[in-house]
Design an enzyme around this catalytic site. Structure first.
Site, PDB file in Angstrom:
ATOM      1  N   CYS A   1      49.967  44.828  37.948  1.00  0.00           N
ATOM      2  CA  CYS A   1      50.004  44.238  39.283  1.00  0.00           C
ATOM      3  C   CYS A   1      48.614  44.003  39.889  1.00  0.00           C
ATOM      4  CB  CYS A   1      50.885  45.089  40.185  1.00  0.00           C
ATOM      5  SG  CYS A   1      51.493  44.214  41.649  1.00  0.00           S
TER       6      CYS A   1
ATOM      7  N   LYS B   1      47.434  52.517  35.752  1.00  0.00           N
ATOM      8  CA  LYS B   1      46.943  51.518  36.700  1.00  0.00           C
ATOM      9  C   LYS B   1      45.634  51.974  37.337  1.00  0.00           C
ATOM     10  CE  LYS B   1      48.708  48.726  40.572  1.00  0.00           C
ATOM     11  NZ  LYS B   1      49.903  48.491  41.423  1.00  0.00           N
TER      12      LYS B   1
ATOM     13  N   MET C   1      52.930  28.028  44.812  1.00  0.00           N
ATOM     14  CA  MET C   1      52.846  28.919  43.663  1.00  0.00           C
ATOM     15  C   MET C   1      52.315  30.276  44.105  1.00  0.00           C
ATOM     16  SD  MET C   1      50.613  28.484  40.137  1.00  0.00           S
ATOM     17  CE  MET C   1      51.679  27.214  39.471  1.00  0.00           C
TER      18      MET C   1
ATOM     19  N   GLU D   1      56.756  46.552  36.656  1.00  0.00           N
ATOM     20  CA  GLU D   1      56.121  47.790  37.115  1.00  0.00           C
ATOM     21  C   GLU D   1      57.202  48.763  37.608  1.00  0.00           C
ATOM     22  OE1 GLU D   1      52.668  48.855  40.483  1.00  0.00           O
ATOM     23  OE2 GLU D   1      53.556  46.859  40.364  1.00  0.00           O
TER      24      GLU D   1
ATOM     25  N   VAL E   1      54.420  41.203  45.737  1.00  0.00           N
ATOM     26  CA  VAL E   1      54.989  41.092  47.086  1.00  0.00           C
ATOM     27  C   VAL E   1      54.404  39.848  47.744  1.00  0.00           C
ATOM     28  CG1 VAL E   1      55.292  43.586  47.282  1.00  0.00           C
ATOM     29  CG2 VAL E   1      53.157  42.542  48.080  1.00  0.00           C
TER      30      VAL E   1
END
Length: 296
Positions: A158, A125, A195, A54, A185
């Site tokens: 994202c 997006k 994970m 991104e 993030v």
């Protein structure tokens, strides 16, 4: 699985690449140069799709809307978009790259899709995250599916991946491969060797919809904001077929995808198909009712 020569020619295996890199905010020329080097490396390894993170050319953490506006550019005619289109043509590869798109006085967190024949399309997006609301408009192009010689491509960015409706609608529209430029993030409770939550969501949505998902994340810390890496390529049965990548290194993941096997993955057994089993007499029709399903 053994395929006949005819099947192999109609549904060849395609090599795809997830490019994990470390853009630096404001360093557009350097970011663009590095992205092209990595695309060329992926093409040299036989990849026919390369997905970048991104906002791969600008960096992510803008200090102001003015900075975001100055770094943004037109698509497909701006410097970065033109460079990615050129490398896609030159290397005969499809490129999906995150970019800050400027349209008059509006900004979009977008992804350009280019291929061997040039510019294919743009995705904007839909679901903005955090401070993105200070800089960008919500996407207004819906969920396009791009028909290419290597299959039907969708794109998300994202935070879009937190919404199962996005993947379901792309599957209902016939997408085979979903390309996700992303800047993940840290999430609450996500620490140590756990994970990434985003990886779990990608696996679940791939399995529930019979989609391949190529997630290309970034690494590094930008103006105090860390990014977690762990890029991933998920196959249409929901299992990782490459990655997760590291949390702190630039690297390229490669995986081989066969579209015939992808479309078969939606058939769980002789009785069940994850799309045709939907009770669209019960669900809200905005979840996909009314679109004809591909028959092959």
């Amino acid at each position: 699985m053994v395929r006949t020569a005819d099947e192999a020619s109609v549904f060849p295996d395609v090599v795809v690449a997830s490019i994990q890199m470390a853009p630096k905010v404001g360093s557009k020329a350097a970011n663009l140069k590095r992205s092209i080097e990595l695309i060329e490396e992926a093409a040299g390894h036989g990849a026919v799709i390369a997905v970048l993170p991104e906002l791969a050319n600008t960096g992510y953490v803008f200090s102001s809307r003015r900075e975001a506006f100055e770094l943004a550019e037109a698509v497909p005619d701006g410097e970065s978009a033109s460079a990615w289109i050129d490398v896609a043509r030159r290397c005969k590869i499809h490129v999906v790259a995150g970019i800050a798109e400027r349209v008059e006085d509006r900004l979009y967190n977008a992804a350009i899709v280019a291929g061997p024949k040039g510019y294919i399309g743009t995705y904007r997006k839909l679901h903005l995250w955090g401070d993105e609301h200070l800089f960008f408009e919500s996407g207004d192009l819906g969920l396009p599916v791009f028909h290419t010689e290597i299959g039907r491509l969708g794109a998300v960015i994202c935070y879009d991946g937190w919404f199962p409706e996005v993947y379901r609608l792309l599957a209902m529209r016939g997408a085979d491969i979903v390309c996700m430029p992303t800047n993940w993030v840290p999430m609450p409770g996500q620490a140590g060797e756990h994970m990434a939550m985003a990886n779990t969501l990608a696996m679940a949505n791939a399995h529930s919809n019979g989609l391949n998902i190529i997630c290309a994340d970034r690494i590094g810390t930008e103006r105090g904001q860390p990014f977690i890496g762990q890029s991933l390529i998920v196959g249409a049965q929901g299992w990782p077929i490459a990655g997760p990548a590291s949390k702190d290194r630039e690297e390229i993941l490669y995986a081989s995808i066969n579209l015939k096997e992808t479309r078969r993955a939606r058939h769980l057994n002789a009785f069940n198909d994850v799309l045709r089993d939907r009770r669209d007499d019960i669900y809200d029709p905005m979840l996909g009712t009314g679109w004809p399903l591909p028959r092959h």
